[in-house]
Design a protein around this motif. Structure first.
Motif, PDB file in Angstrom:
ATOM      1  N   LEU A 131      84.524  75.725  93.088  1.00  8.18           N
ATOM      2  CA  LEU A 131      84.739  75.846  94.537  1.00  8.18           C
ATOM      3  C   LEU A 131      84.324  74.549  95.198  1.00  8.18           C
TER       4      LEU A 131
ATOM      5  N   LYS B  22      82.524  71.606 105.651  1.00  5.41           N
ATOM      6  CA  LYS B  22      81.275  71.547 104.882  1.00  5.41           C
ATOM      7  C   LYS B  22      80.772  70.108 104.792  1.00  5.41           C
TER       8      LYS B  22
ATOM      9  N   VAL C  23      89.233  74.680  93.745  1.00  2.00           N
ATOM     10  CA  VAL C  23      89.773  75.467  94.856  1.00  2.00           C
ATOM     11  C   VAL C  23      89.083  75.047  96.147  1.00  2.00           C
TER      12      VAL C  23
ATOM     13  N   GLU D  61      93.679  76.241  99.703  1.00  4.08           N
ATOM     14  CA  GLU D  61      93.765  77.417 100.583  1.00  4.08           C
ATOM     15  C   GLU D  61      94.274  76.970 101.951  1.00  4.08           C
TER      16      GLU D  61
ATOM     17  N   HIS E  18      88.429  81.288 102.695  1.00  4.91           N
ATOM     18  CA  HIS E  18      88.424  82.716 102.371  1.00  4.91           C
ATOM     19  C   HIS E  18      87.054  83.199 101.902  1.00  4.91           C
ATOM     20  N   GLY E  19      86.036  82.315 101.959  1.00  2.64           N
ATOM     21  CA  GLY E  19      84.718  82.685 101.428  1.00  2.64           C
ATOM     22  C   GLY E  19      84.690  82.469  99.915  1.00  2.64           C
TER      23      GLY E  19
ATOM     24  N   ASN F  86      79.834  76.430  91.882  1.00  4.55           N
ATOM     25  CA  ASN F  86      79.757  75.718  93.157  1.00  4.55           C
ATOM     26  C   ASN F  86      79.790  74.222  92.848  1.00  4.55           C
TER      27      ASN F  86
ATOM     28  N   PHE G  45      67.891  79.967  99.148  1.00  5.96           N
ATOM     29  CA  PHE G  45      68.871  80.357  98.138  1.00  5.96           C
ATOM     30  C   PHE G  45      68.986  81.880  98.081  1.00  5.96           C
ATOM     31  N   GLY G  46      69.848  82.363  97.190  1.00  4.65           N
ATOM     32  CA  GLY G  46      69.906  83.790  96.930  1.00  4.65           C
ATOM     33  C   GLY G  46      68.723  84.142  96.033  1.00  4.65           C
TER      34      GLY G  46
ATOM     35  N   TYR H 299      69.375  91.791  94.643  1.00  5.85           N
ATOM     36  CA  TYR H 299      69.828  90.473  95.091  1.00  5.85           C
ATOM     37  C   TYR H 299      69.821  90.408  96.610  1.00  5.85           C
TER      38      TYR H 299
ATOM     39  N   GLU I 194      70.526  87.470  99.735  1.00  7.70           N
ATOM     40  CA  GLU I 194      70.912  86.100 100.062  1.00  7.70           C
ATOM     41  C   GLU I 194      69.991  85.534 101.138  1.00  7.70           C
ATOM     42  N   LYS I 195      69.378  84.404 100.860  1.00  8.19           N
ATOM     43  CA  LYS I 195      68.490  83.682 101.798  1.00  8.19           C
ATOM     44  C   LYS I 195      67.653  84.628 102.668  1.00  8.19           C
TER      45      LYS I 195
ATOM     46  N   ASN J 230      69.539  82.206  92.576  1.00  7.02           N
ATOM     47  CA  ASN J 230      70.916  82.073  92.107  1.00  7.02           C
ATOM     48  C   ASN J 230      71.310  80.591  92.099  1.00  7.02           C
TER      49      ASN J 230
ATOM     50  N   ASP K   1      78.024  86.211  97.348  1.00  8.63           N
ATOM     51  CA  ASP K   1      76.627  86.636  97.358  1.00  8.63           C
ATOM     52  C   ASP K   1      76.431  87.959  98.103  1.00  8.63           C
TER      53      ASP K   1
ATOM     54  N   GLN L 180      70.218  71.586  94.407  1.00  9.13           N
ATOM     55  CA  GLN L 180      71.377  71.760  95.276  1.00  9.13           C
ATOM     56  C   GLN L 180      71.584  70.446  96.038  1.00  9.13           C
TER      57      GLN L 180
ATOM     58  N   LYS M 129      72.777  69.179  99.174  1.00  6.76           N
ATOM     59  CA  LYS M 129      73.279  69.439 100.524  1.00  6.76           C
ATOM     60  C   LYS M 129      73.100  68.229 101.447  1.00  6.76           C
TER      61      LYS M 129
HETATM   62  N1  GDD Z   1      87.328  77.014  98.374  1.00  3.91           N
HETATM   63  C1  GDD Z   1      86.365  77.534  99.103  1.00  3.91           C
HETATM   64  N2  GDD Z   1      86.697  78.315 100.174  1.00  3.91           N
HETATM   65  N3  GDD Z   1      85.088  77.284  98.776  1.00  3.91           N
HETATM   66  C2  GDD Z   1      84.124  77.845  99.540  1.00  3.91           C
HETATM   67  C3  GDD Z   1      84.394  78.646 100.649  1.00  3.91           C
HETATM   68  C4  GDD Z   1      85.766  78.894 100.978  1.00  3.91           C
HETATM   69  O1  GDD Z   1      86.107  79.574 101.932  1.00  3.91           O
HETATM   70  N4  GDD Z   1      83.215  79.036 101.191  1.00  3.91           N
HETATM   71  C5  GDD Z   1      82.251  78.498 100.423  1.00  3.91           C
HETATM   72  N5  GDD Z   1      82.799  77.770  99.433  1.00  3.91           N
HETATM   73  C6  GDD Z   1      82.111  77.068  98.341  1.00  3.91           C
HETATM   74  C7  GDD Z   1      81.212  75.924  98.764  1.00  3.91           C
HETATM   75  O2  GDD Z   1      81.925  74.703  98.773  1.00  3.91           O
HETATM   76  C8  GDD Z   1      80.168  75.939  97.665  1.00  3.91           C
HETATM   77  O3  GDD Z   1      80.634  75.250  96.526  1.00  3.91           O
HETATM   78  C9  GDD Z   1      80.061  77.415  97.313  1.00  3.91           C
HETATM   79  O4  GDD Z   1      81.277  78.016  97.751  1.00  3.91           O
HETATM   80  C10 GDD Z   1      78.902  78.159  97.951  1.00  3.91           C
HETATM   81  O5  GDD Z   1      78.856  77.827  99.310  1.00  3.91           O
HETATM   82  P1  GDD Z   1      78.238  78.791 100.427  1.00  3.91           P
HETATM   83  O6  GDD Z   1      78.956  80.078 100.394  1.00  3.91           O
HETATM   84  O7  GDD Z   1      78.211  78.001 101.681  1.00  3.91           O
HETATM   85  O8  GDD Z   1      76.779  79.124  99.954  1.00  3.91           O
HETATM   86  P2  GDD Z   1      75.471  78.200  99.798  1.00  3.91           P
HETATM   87  O9  GDD Z   1      75.825  76.921  99.132  1.00  3.91           O
HETATM   88  O10 GDD Z   1      74.712  78.124 101.070  1.00  3.91           O
HETATM   89  O11 GDD Z   1      74.610  79.078  98.801  1.00  3.91           O
HETATM   90  C11 GDD Z   1      75.169  79.592  97.614  1.00  3.91           C
HETATM   91  O12 GDD Z   1      74.849  78.744  96.542  1.00  3.91           O
HETATM   92  C12 GDD Z   1      73.450  78.650  96.221  1.00  3.91           C
HETATM   93  C13 GDD Z   1      73.330  77.750  95.014  1.00  3.91           C
HETATM   94  O13 GDD Z   1      73.664  76.452  95.347  1.00  3.91           O
HETATM   95  C14 GDD Z   1      74.628  81.009  97.421  1.00  3.91           C
HETATM   96  O14 GDD Z   1      75.365  81.642  96.413  1.00  3.91           O
HETATM   97  C15 GDD Z   1      73.144  80.972  97.070  1.00  3.91           C
HETATM   98  O15 GDD Z   1      72.719  82.254  96.689  1.00  3.91           O
HETATM   99  C16 GDD Z   1      72.872  80.028  95.929  1.00  3.91           C
HETATM  100  O16 GDD Z   1      71.471  79.964  95.692  1.00  3.91           O
END
Ligand code: GDD
Length: 409
Positions: free
Chosen positions: A7, A13, A56, A84, A88-89, A113, A151-152, A166, A168-169, A179, A230, A254, A256
């Motif tokens: 992803l 982002k 993706v 996309e 779509h999450g 990720n 994190f999760g 589980y 999330e944050k 996670n 998550d 991570q 960020k």
């Molecule tokens: N293609 C696509 N489309 N990718 C997405 C979308 C979407 O709509 N939304 C999020 N992503 C991708 C982000 O680019 C990233 O690679 C991953 O999904 C997770 O992003 P987020 O949903 O923003 O979560 P996060 O990064 O704050 O936290 C997640 O990852 C942590 C580990 O790095 C959670 O799963 C946490 O629980 C986890 O600890």
């Protein structure tokens, strides 16, 4: 057969990587001289029977076209970018492309990720997953109790490794086991995502209320094709003997912020000692520059033999480093010119920038604070003898006086 999905998200982002995300999507920003996504993609190569890697995201196709074709050739793994039309999450985007992902009828699907840095122990995860059964296995790691809430957080059975709980944050501490954002699933995951999405459609019919009325309802009224892995999948499925965990004892971070990219660059350079030693520079100050610790120098870069480079330096294509220069803990992007006796420490130097003689671009190296590393955007000119400390400089600026703890807009 096995496929992997990475992803990569999209332009919204990228804002946290400013000013570096202005002209490069964050997943292509170089760590240890390789685009960020290159590290998970090359890790996928070690998965037995891997047939395809999908990236993706909702970046424009053209932003990934060149990279996707070059990485497919270089690693001899078919890599495809799937775009996309809107976010779509994390689970919804997987579901959106289910037909393409299932084209070769894989038995397992890895989901990664793009913005995590680790050793990606994917073959071990697959083994563990086959042993446990169920729909999926998550990569997890223990972190400090203070940092876990970013994190999760999760609870796993110490013996069976089943995911029991589980969140999330969470606002209040649940667990220091978190996670890592790396998963392996069986194709059943698609039915689970579909169920969530159908359930949401039903609820949307009942609750025709403005999302401003209550945050709870705002979540319910998310579009039915927007599903988060998550909150919407892992939380409800925990404790149902469907999800298991695999704990890594190796490194994990991570990515960020730009500061974290310097830290992660160091971790990947250190890993190269075992996985790709040919990518690490060596030098003794005679014909080549003096090299200290782990350093990557692109073959097209020219570094003067009297320069001293490292530890943790990555120098991209066509960079010129003149006599007496000192570089440590930094990422120097394409086409940068560094003149005699300049010093760069705890910094990222943007594409086509130029640093004058005896200039210094540095910071204290606190990766978590906003100005803990100095960042120069694209085409910044730092004149001779100018000192730039703990600052962020936006693209196309010319600095003729020294600055400290400033954001130069
Ligand atoms: N293609 C696509 N489309 N990718 C997405 C979308 C979407 O709509 N939304 C999020 N992503 C991708 C982000 O680019 C990233 O690679 C991953 O999904 C997770 O992003 P987020 O949903 O923003 O979560 P996060 O990064 O704050 O936290 C997640 O990852 C942590 C580990 O790095 C959670 O799963 C946490 O629980 C986890 O600890």
């Amino acid at each position: 057969k096995v496929v992997a999905v990475i992803l990569v998200g999209g332009p919204t982002k990228g804002t946290r990587f400013r000013p570096l995300s202005f002209n490069t999507p964050e997943p292509l920003f170089p760590l240890a001289g390789q685009p960020m996504v290159h590290h998970p993609i090359s890790a996928c190569k070690r998965i037995p029977n891997l047939v395809q890697v999908f990236l993706v995201g909702f970046y424009e196709e053209r932003e990934f076209a060149l990279y996707v074709s070059s990485v497919s050739n270089e690693l001899r793994v078919p890599v495809r970018y799937l775009k996309e039309d809107k976010p779509h999450g994390s689970a919804g985007s997987l579901y959106y492309f289910r037909d393409k992902i299932m084209e070769e009828s894989p038995s397992h699907i890895f989901l990664l990720n793009f913005d995590v840095c680790c050793s990606f122990p994917l073959p071990n995860m697959l083994e563990a997953h086959k042993m446990h059964g169920g729909i999926g296995t998550l990569l997890v790691i223990k972190v400090s109790a203070e940092s876990a809430n970013q994190f999760g957080e999760l609870v796993a059975d110490p013996i069976t490794k089943e995911l029991l709980h589980y969140t999330e944050k969470p606002e209040t501490f649940v667990s220091d086991l978190i996670n890592c954002g790396v998963y392996v699933f069986t194709p059943t995951i698609f039915s689970v995502i579909q169920e969530v999405s159908l359930l949401r459609e039903d609820r949307a019919d009942i609750h025709q209320v403005s999302s401003y009325d209550s945050p709870q309802l705002a979540i319910r009224s998310l579009p039915s094709d927007f599903v988060r892995l998550d909150q919407d999948i892992l939380s409800p499925l925990a404790g149902k003997k469907q999800l298991y965990t695999y704990e890594t004892m190796d490194f994990w971070e991570q990515i960020k912020t730009p500061g974290m990219s310097i830290k992660c660059s160091a971790l990947y350079l250190a890993q190269f000692r075992f996985t790709s030693p040919h990518l690490l520079a060596s030098g003794d100050g005679k014909r080549n520059a003096t090299v200290v610790g782990d350093v990557y120098i692109h073959p097209s870069a020219k570094v003067h033999p009297t320069a001293k480079i490292g530890p943790n330096v990555s120098i991209s294509a066509n960079v010129r480093v003149a006599a007496g220069v000192r570089l440590m803990n930094c990422i120097v992007l394409d086409d940068v010119q560094i003149q005699d006796n300049a010093v760069v420490m705890h910094a990222i130097v943007g594409w086509k920038s130029s640093l004058g003689r005896w200039s210094r671009v540095q910071a204290d190296g606190d990766y978590n604070s906003k100005l803990g590393i100095t960042i120069l955007g694209e085409s910044v000119i730092v004149e001779d003898e100018v000192v730039v400390i703990n600052s962020i400089v936006l693209p196309n600026k010319m600095l003729n006086v020294s600055v400290q703890e400033e954001i130069i807009l």
